[in-house]
Enzyme design. Structure first.
Site, PDB file in Angstrom:
ATOM      1  N   GLU A   1       5.444   7.452   2.385  1.00 38.32           N
ATOM      2  CA  GLU A   1       6.840   7.431   1.917  1.00 38.32           C
ATOM      3  C   GLU A   1       7.222   8.669   1.110  1.00 38.32           C
ATOM      4  OE1 GLU A   1       7.358   3.628  -0.009  1.00 38.32           O
ATOM      5  OE2 GLU A   1       6.518   2.549   1.696  1.00 38.32           O
TER       6      GLU A   1
ATOM      7  N   ASN B   1       2.513   7.809   6.694  1.00 40.97           N
ATOM      8  CA  ASN B   1       3.051   6.458   6.854  1.00 40.97           C
ATOM      9  C   ASN B   1       4.424   6.350   6.188  1.00 40.97           C
ATOM     10  OD1 ASN B   1       2.516   3.648   7.607  1.00 40.97           O
ATOM     11  ND2 ASN B   1       2.392   3.206   5.407  1.00 40.97           N
TER      12      ASN B   1
ATOM     13  N   HIS C   1       9.253  -2.477   8.733  1.00 42.98           N
ATOM     14  CA  HIS C   1       9.884  -3.521   7.906  1.00 42.98           C
ATOM     15  C   HIS C   1      11.322  -3.679   8.401  1.00 42.98           C
ATOM     16  CE1 HIS C   1       6.632  -3.914   5.044  1.00 42.98           C
ATOM     17  NE2 HIS C   1       6.610  -2.608   4.861  1.00 42.98           N
TER      18      HIS C   1
ATOM     19  N   GLU D   1       3.032  -1.997   9.002  1.00 40.25           N
ATOM     20  CA  GLU D   1       3.431  -3.004   7.987  1.00 40.25           C
ATOM     21  C   GLU D   1       4.522  -3.914   8.541  1.00 40.25           C
ATOM     22  OE1 GLU D   1       4.457  -1.158   4.241  1.00 40.25           O
ATOM     23  OE2 GLU D   1       2.900   0.357   4.416  1.00 40.25           O
TER      24      GLU D   1
ATOM     25  N   ASP E   1       7.042  -6.636   9.452  1.00 37.13           N
ATOM     26  CA  ASP E   1       7.607  -7.957   9.151  1.00 37.13           C
ATOM     27  C   ASP E   1       9.109  -7.882   9.406  1.00 37.13           C
ATOM     28  OD1 ASP E   1       8.453  -6.629   6.809  1.00 37.13           O
ATOM     29  OD2 ASP E   1       7.166  -7.784   5.471  1.00 37.13           O
TER      30      ASP E   1
HETATM   31  O1  9MR Z   1       3.264  -5.757  -0.372  1.00 33.00           O
HETATM   32  C1  9MR Z   1       3.139  -4.937  -1.515  1.00 33.00           C
HETATM   33  C2  9MR Z   1       3.559  -5.722  -2.752  1.00 33.00           C
HETATM   34  O2  9MR Z   1       2.642  -6.768  -3.018  1.00 33.00           O
HETATM   35  C3  9MR Z   1       3.649  -4.783  -3.948  1.00 33.00           C
HETATM   36  O3  9MR Z   1       4.174  -5.497  -5.053  1.00 33.00           O
HETATM   37  C4  9MR Z   1       4.543  -3.621  -3.590  1.00 33.00           C
HETATM   38  C5  9MR Z   1       4.644  -2.663  -4.772  1.00 33.00           C
HETATM   39  O4  9MR Z   1       5.270  -1.476  -4.471  1.00 33.00           O
HETATM   40  O5  9MR Z   1       4.005  -2.922  -2.443  1.00 33.00           O
HETATM   41  C6  9MR Z   1       4.008  -3.719  -1.313  1.00 33.00           C
HETATM   42  O6  9MR Z   1       3.545  -2.997  -0.192  1.00 33.00           O
HETATM   43  C7  9MR Z   1       4.299  -1.844   0.185  1.00 33.00           C
HETATM   44  C8  9MR Z   1       3.351  -0.876   0.862  1.00 33.00           C
HETATM   45  O7  9MR Z   1       2.265  -0.597   0.034  1.00 33.00           O
HETATM   46  C9  9MR Z   1       4.067   0.403   1.256  1.00 33.00           C
HETATM   47  N1  9MR Z   1       5.230   0.153   2.055  1.00 33.00           N
HETATM   48  C10 9MR Z   1       6.151  -0.863   1.540  1.00 33.00           C
HETATM   49  C11 9MR Z   1       5.389  -2.149   1.224  1.00 33.00           C
HETATM   50  C12 9MR Z   1       6.347  -3.236   0.795  1.00 33.00           C
HETATM   51  O8  9MR Z   1       6.989  -2.873  -0.397  1.00 33.00           O
END
Ligand code: 9MR
Length: 397
Positions: free
Chosen positions: A170, A216, A258, A289, A291
Site C-alpha cells: 500500500e 501488494n 477487498h 486478501e 473479501d
Molecule cells: O485484518 C487486519 C486487521 O485485523 C488489522 O486490525 C488491520 C490493521 O491495519 O489490518 C488488517 O489487515 C489489512 C492488511 O494487513 C493489509 N491490507 C488491508 C487489510 C485490511 O485492513
C-alpha cells in the site's frame, strides 16, 4: 440406439419423480460433484487457495472448527497480523516470534505454503519507531538502517520457508487523498523518499533468494482511465515496469481484492485483463486478501431475507469474478481469502458507519455461504482452452 434408450429411461425417471413430486436427495443442498475441499479443487489448476489466519482464533480450544477449516480447505496461509512489525518487535531490539512461528508450524503440519505479510507498510508500526522519528531521536540515516535490519531479520528468520513475501504494501495514495493526484504516500515515502521501495526488494532478495517478492495493494483489480495521475492500477503498473527495468528483484503483484457489494463492480474480463497486463511484465500475480463486504442495514440486521439474499448473491458473484479472472491467467498463482468466516472478519470492526459485514465465505457458525459454493463451482467447471495450468514462477536472479 443405446443413447436413445438411455434418454428415454431418463425421461421416464424424471417424469416419475415429477409425478410423485419427489425431489432428488441433494435438493436444497448444492450438488457438489466433487465433494472435495477448495484446496484440492484448486490444485487441478496448480492454484493455491489460501486464507489469512487469526492466531488467537487458531489457538482457541473452545472453537476447534476454525482450526479444522483453516487446515483442511486451504493450501496456503497468511498471518493476518502476526508478521507485522508492531507484533514482531513491540520493543526495540526484542523480537516476539512466537505467534508467527506457530503459524509456520501449522502450515508445515498441514502441508501449506506461506505468504509472508508484511515487511514494509505504514500501518501497524511499533510506537518506538514512529515516536522516535517524530521526536527526532531517530534520524533519516538511522531509519533507513532500521528498515534494512528489520527486513533482513524477518526474512532470514523464515528463509526458505516463505513462498511469497509482501515486501511493500500500500505505498500508493488513493484518489480521495490530498493531493488527489496519485503519489507515493505514508510514513516511509515521507521519511525516506520513494527509493525505499527498490531498497526493500533488494534487501529482501539478499536475505532469501528463493522467496517470490511481491508488491501488494488494494483497488488495483482493474485498469481505469490509463492515466497514472488518477488510475491506481496504471500507477502501480508503471512502478512495477520501472522497477523491473532497473533490475530490482520484484517477482509479483498482489491484488488484495477487498470488494463491496455497494459499489459498481468489475466484470471478469476487466479483472482478467489487468492480471494479464501485469503478467506481460514477466510478473506473477495473486489475489491476496479477498473479501466482499456489504452494508448491514437495519433490515439486514433484523434478518430480513429480502435484504440479505441480494447481498449474499452479489458477494458470491464478486468472489467469482476474482476467481475466474485468476483462473484465466496462468500467472495468477494464488487466491487468498482475508479470513474465511464472518465471526473473525476484520470488516465489522473496521466499518461501522454504516456498519458492514457478511464479507467472507462462511457465516458466523461456519456454514458455507453461496460464495463458497460458487468458488468451488468455478474451480470445478473450468479447464482448457481458456483455463490452463499455472506457470510456476521462480525468483529473478
Ligand atoms: O485484518 C487486519 C486487521 O485485523 C488489522 O486490525 C488491520 C490493521 O491495519 O489490518 C488488517 O489487515 C489489512 C492488511 O494487513 C493489509 N491490507 C488491508 C487489510 C485490511 O485492513
Amino acid at each position: 440406439m443405446k443413447l436413445r434408450r438411455w434418454i428415454a429411461t431418463g425421461a421416464v425417471a424424471m417424469a416419475t419423480l415429477a409425478t410423485l413430486n419427489i425431489a432428488p436427495a441433494t435438493a436444497g443442498r448444492p450438488y457438489d460433484p466433487s465433494n472435495q475441499s477448495l484446496r484440492n479443487l484448486a490444485m487441478r489448476h496448480g492454484l493455491h487457495v489460501g486464507t489469512a489466519v487469526d492466531l488467537a482464533a487458531l489457538n482457541d480450544t473452545t472453537d476447534p472448527r476454525y482450526r479444522e477449516i483453516a487446515g483442511s480447505e486451504f493450501s496456503s496461509v497468511t498471518a493476518e497480523n502476526a508478521m507485522k512489525w508492531e507484533s514482531l518487535e513491540p520493543t526495540r531490539g526484542t523480537y516476539n516470534w512466537g505467534p508467527a512461528d506457530e503459524l509456520m508450524a501449522f502450515a508445515r503440519q498441514h502441508h501449506q505454503r506461506v505468504r509472508g505479510h508484511v515487511l514494509v507498510w505504514h500501518n501497524q508500526l511499533p510506537a518506538w519507531l514512529t515516536s522516535g522519528v517524530a521526536d527526532g531521536s531517530i534520524s533519516t540515516t538511522e531509519l533507513r538502517q532500521i528498515l534494512r535490519d528489520h527486513i533482513t531479520a524477518v526474512v532470514t528468520r523464515y528463509k526458505g520457508k516463505i513462498w511469497q513475501w509482501d515486501v511493500v504494501n500500500e505505498a500508493v495514495s488513493d484518489p480521495w487523498d490530498t493531493p488527489s493526484t496519485l503519489h507515493y504516500k505514508g510514513f516511509w515515502a515521507e521519511h525516506l523518499g520513494p527509493g525505499y521501495i527498490a531498497d526493500a526488494f533488494r534487501w529482501a532478495r539478499a536475505a532469501d533468494p528463493k522467496a517470490l517478492l511481491f508488491y501488494n495493494d488494494y483497488n488495483i483489480e482493474a485498469f481505469g482511465s490509463g492515466n497514472p495521475a488518477d488510475d491506481k492500477t496504471q500507477f502501480v503498473y508503471e512502478m512495477a515496469r520501472e522497477l523491473r527495468a532497473k533490475g530490482v528483484p520484484i517477482d509479483g503483484i498482489g491484488s488484495q481484492g477487498h470488494l463491496g457489494t455497494q459499489y459498481g463492480n468489475f466484470n471478469t474480463f476487466q479483472v482478467s485483463a489487468a492480471l494479464k497486463k501485469f503478467a506481460g511484465l514477466g510478473l506473477a500475480t495473486a489475489f491476496t486478501e479477498v473479501d466482499v463486504r456489504s452494508q448491514l442495514t437495519e433490515a439486514v440486521q433484523a434478518g430480513d431475507s429480502a435484504e440479505i439474499n441480494p447481498r449474499l448473491q452479489a458477494s458470491a458473484a464478486n468472489f467469482s469474478v476474482l476467481m475466474r479472472a485468476c483462473l484465466s491467467s496462468p500467472h495468477c498463482l494464488s487466491f487468498t481469502l482475508w479470513g474465511f468466516d464472518d465471526k473473525h472478519s476484520w470488516v465489522p470492526g473496521w466499518f461501522d458507519d454504516p456498519p458492514e459485514g457478511l464479507a467472507t465465505v462462511y457465516d458466523e457458525n461456519y456454514q458455507p455461504k453461496l460464495a463458497y459454493h460458487e468458488l468451488k463451482a468455478d474451480l470445478i467447471y473450468s479447464g482448457p482452452p481458456f483455463v490452463l495450468p499455472r506457470v510456476p514462477h521462480h525468483p529473478r536472479r
